[in-house]
Scaffold this motif. Structure first.
Motif, PDB file in Angstrom:
ATOM      1  N   ASP A   1      11.921  -7.819   0.259  1.00  0.00           N
ATOM      2  CA  ASP A   1      13.530  -7.311   0.402  1.00  0.00           C
ATOM      3  C   ASP A   1      13.586  -5.947   1.535  1.00  0.00           C
ATOM      4  N   ASN A   2      12.323  -5.333   1.623  1.00  0.00           N
ATOM      5  CA  ASN A   2      12.240  -4.368   2.356  1.00  0.00           C
ATOM      6  C   ASN A   2      11.644  -4.511   3.712  1.00  0.00           C
ATOM      7  N   GLY A   3      11.477  -5.920   3.761  1.00  0.00           N
ATOM      8  CA  GLY A   3      10.875  -6.190   5.303  1.00  0.00           C
ATOM      9  C   GLY A   3       9.349  -5.695   5.549  1.00  0.00           C
ATOM     10  N   ILE A   4       8.534  -5.541   4.386  1.00  0.00           N
ATOM     11  CA  ILE A   4       7.212  -4.912   4.644  1.00  0.00           C
ATOM     12  C   ILE A   4       6.362  -6.189   4.380  1.00  0.00           C
ATOM     13  N   SER A   5       5.278  -6.231   5.599  1.00  0.00           N
ATOM     14  CA  SER A   5       4.463  -7.298   5.354  1.00  0.00           C
ATOM     15  C   SER A   5       2.796  -6.597   5.043  1.00  0.00           C
ATOM     16  N   LEU A   6       2.036  -7.066   4.141  1.00  0.00           N
ATOM     17  CA  LEU A   6       0.749  -6.555   4.150  1.00  0.00           C
ATOM     18  C   LEU A   6      -0.289  -7.424   4.941  1.00  0.00           C
ATOM     19  N   LEU A   7      -1.113  -6.530   5.483  1.00  0.00           N
ATOM     20  CA  LEU A   7      -1.914  -6.974   6.820  1.00  0.00           C
ATOM     21  C   LEU A   7      -3.550  -7.220   6.038  1.00  0.00           C
ATOM     22  N   LEU A   8      -4.246  -8.188   6.019  1.00  0.00           N
ATOM     23  CA  LEU A   8      -5.563  -8.225   5.817  1.00  0.00           C
ATOM     24  C   LEU A   8      -6.229  -9.160   6.909  1.00  0.00           C
ATOM     25  N   ALA A   9      -7.074  -8.422   7.509  1.00  0.00           N
ATOM     26  CA  ALA A   9      -7.782  -9.151   8.703  1.00  0.00           C
ATOM     27  C   ALA A   9      -6.795  -9.762   9.555  1.00  0.00           C
ATOM     28  N   GLY A  10      -5.714  -9.015  10.058  1.00  0.00           N
ATOM     29  CA  GLY A  10      -4.655  -9.242  10.872  1.00  0.00           C
ATOM     30  C   GLY A  10      -3.712 -10.340  10.461  1.00  0.00           C
ATOM     31  N   ARG A  11      -3.817 -10.731   9.063  1.00  0.00           N
ATOM     32  CA  ARG A  11      -2.955 -11.783   8.663  1.00  0.00           C
ATOM     33  C   ARG A  11      -2.181 -11.351   7.458  1.00  0.00           C
ATOM     34  N   ASN A  12      -0.905 -12.117   7.496  1.00  0.00           N
ATOM     35  CA  ASN A  12       0.062 -11.518   6.093  1.00  0.00           C
ATOM     36  C   ASN A  12      -0.355 -12.060   5.073  1.00  0.00           C
ATOM     37  N   VAL A  13      -0.594 -11.149   4.215  1.00  0.00           N
ATOM     38  CA  VAL A  13      -0.921 -11.724   2.701  1.00  0.00           C
ATOM     39  C   VAL A  13      -0.271 -11.015   1.630  1.00  0.00           C
ATOM     40  N   PRO A  14       0.023 -11.861   0.436  1.00  0.00           N
ATOM     41  CA  PRO A  14       0.663 -10.967  -0.552  1.00  0.00           C
ATOM     42  C   PRO A  14      -0.070  -9.875  -1.637  1.00  0.00           C
ATOM     43  N   PHE A  15       0.594  -9.312  -2.171  1.00  0.00           N
ATOM     44  CA  PHE A  15      -0.281  -8.335  -2.917  1.00  0.00           C
ATOM     45  C   PHE A  15      -0.464  -9.237  -4.403  1.00  0.00           C
ATOM     46  N   ASP A  16      -2.003  -9.158  -4.683  1.00  0.00           N
ATOM     47  CA  ASP A  16      -2.359  -9.905  -5.717  1.00  0.00           C
ATOM     48  C   ASP A  16      -2.746  -9.211  -6.877  1.00  0.00           C
ATOM     49  N   SER A  17      -3.021 -10.004  -8.024  1.00  0.00           N
ATOM     50  CA  SER A  17      -3.299  -9.218  -9.209  1.00  0.00           C
ATOM     51  C   SER A  17      -4.965  -8.477  -9.053  1.00  0.00           C
ATOM     52  N   ILE A  18      -5.536  -8.932  -8.477  1.00  0.00           N
ATOM     53  CA  ILE A  18      -6.949  -8.300  -8.318  1.00  0.00           C
ATOM     54  C   ILE A  18      -6.806  -7.013  -7.403  1.00  0.00           C
TER      55      ILE A  18
END
Length: 402
Positions: free
Chosen positions: A329-346
């Motif tokens: 909703d806030n237009g925030i993308s998380l990056l991991l090694a240059g890729r967009n990824v979701p926030f996960d349980s781990i």
């Protein structure tokens, strides 16, 4: 404001969905009558060749009821014309009742969704939060219901006055809707004449002491068709405006909370609340949506409408779902090694351990689940904390958590 709360994926409200079914029922009934009446008139004309003919020679009628039918074909034609006209008058009553019932329902949803409109501060409070705290908040039959007078102001009287009240509370209406004021007033007056004055005009029949009845209002077939069109258009324009600007998903949220209060949705380890809500809504002529919408809506309801932000009542999975929803909703993308990824349980578990959030009672508490296994429950304050931390470090934090 959350998109899932204020942007409904459905093309119309639950109120309009019910209205649509009612008006289709009335339309089908009317069109069952129209060709039948035309066929009867055509066959009668073919078999009863002059106005003096005895209609009992053609129509099926029990002997003991012979006296009830007109003695001549000419008189029967007049009686049947009156019957057709009365049928059309009754259709107008049903159309008006259908529209007014819809209008009161959708306006009540609007006031409940944004009660701040009463004091010209429409975004002051989310009505869904009040509904979750007290289910009677949305019960129009409850003595404590607080919007009755405002609903009456919008839903009674001349349409110029109604639209004026509507705009006082909800904002500027589409010009296409305002242009229907004259037609809607004509319908209102016609309905009142039918309901209160036996289908006669008020100025002729308010307290009659005549020796003979005056003629009923005559309604042509094309007038009925025009009323169908006007009512449907007016309802659709009202619905589009209120759903987009005031109601959002409040109607679905209200139905969800009502279903919980009635026991229609129960806590089930196999069938989640979201699955049960999806199944309930999907059975009622509404747009079919995937489970992600219902998961997001239920998550939003459970994680946002809470008594205290430090109450630890949410599972890890529920927290992760809500955090991802807020990031979207806030237009925030998380990056991991240059890729967009979701926030996960781990990543969630690692972050809580790293920041010592498992041991902070404002954020977490240790509990035993139904399988007698240890689990942690978390608060909305923790969801807020984690979301803000992710937003501030969106480009690097997922690398730090791996």
């Amino acid at each position: 404001m959350s998109n899932v709360r204020w942007k409904s994926p459905f093309p119309y409200t639950l109120a309009f969905n019910l209205f649509k079914q009612h008006i289709e029922e009335i339309n089908r009934s009317y069109w069952a009558f129209v060709p039948t009446a035309n066929t009867i008139k055509a066959l009668a004309k073919k078999n009863l060749v002059n106005d003096d003919a005895d209609p009992k020679r053609f129509f099926l009628i029990p002997d003991e009821e012979d006296r009830r039918i007109a003695p001549t074909y000419g008189e029967w034609k007049n009686d049947f014309s009156e019957y057709i006209n009365y049928s059309r008058l009754n259709i107008i009553m049903m159309l008006s009742s259908c529209f007014e019932t819809y209008l009161r329902t959708v306006v009540s949803l609007a006031f409940e969704s944004k009660p701040g409109v009463i004091i010209d501060c429409k975004d002051a409070v989310d009505g869904a939060e009040l509904l979750k705290k007290d289910i009677t908040y949305g019960d129009v039959m409850d003595k404590s219901y607080r919007f009755t007078d405002a609903i009456d102001e919008v839903c009674r009287g001349e349409w110029n006055k109604r639209f004026s009240s509507f705009q006082k509370y909800f904002g500027v209406l589409p010009t296409e809707l305002l242009a229907l004021s004259k037609d809607l007033d004509e319908l209102r007056l016609t309905r009142n004449n039918i309901g209160h004055y036996l289908g006669r005009k008020k100025n002729e029949y308010e307290a009659p002491i005549d020796f003979e009845p005056v003629e009923t209002i005559k309604v042509a077939h094309n007038r009925i068709l025009r009323y169908f069109k006007i009512i449907y258009l007016a309802a659709k324009l009202v619905d589009d405006y209120l759903q987009k600007n005031i109601i959002g998903s409040y109607d679905i949220i209200k139905r969800y909370f009502i279903a919980i209060s009635r026991g229609e949705i129960i806590k089930d380890k196999i069938n989640s609340d979201a699955y049960q809500l999806k199944k309930m809504v999907g059975h009622h002529d509404l747009k079919i949506l995937g489970k992600s919408y219902y998961n997001e809506l239920v998550t939003f309801c459970e994680t946002n409408y809470v008594e205290c932000e430090t109450d630890c009542i949410f599972t890890r999975n529920r927290c992760v779902q809500e955090i991802n929803r807020r990031l979207r909703d806030n237009g925030i993308s998380l990056l991991l090694a240059g890729r967009n990824v979701p926030f996960d349980s781990i990543s969630f578990k690692i972050l809580l351990k790293r920041d010592n959030l498992y041991t902070d009672s404002k954020f977490s508490k240790r509990a035993i689940d139904n399988r007698h296994q240890i689990q942690y429950l978390h608060s909305s304050a923790l969801i807020e904390y984690v979301t803000k931390k992710l937003e501030l470090n969106a480009k690097t934090i997922m690398n730090d958590l791996k």
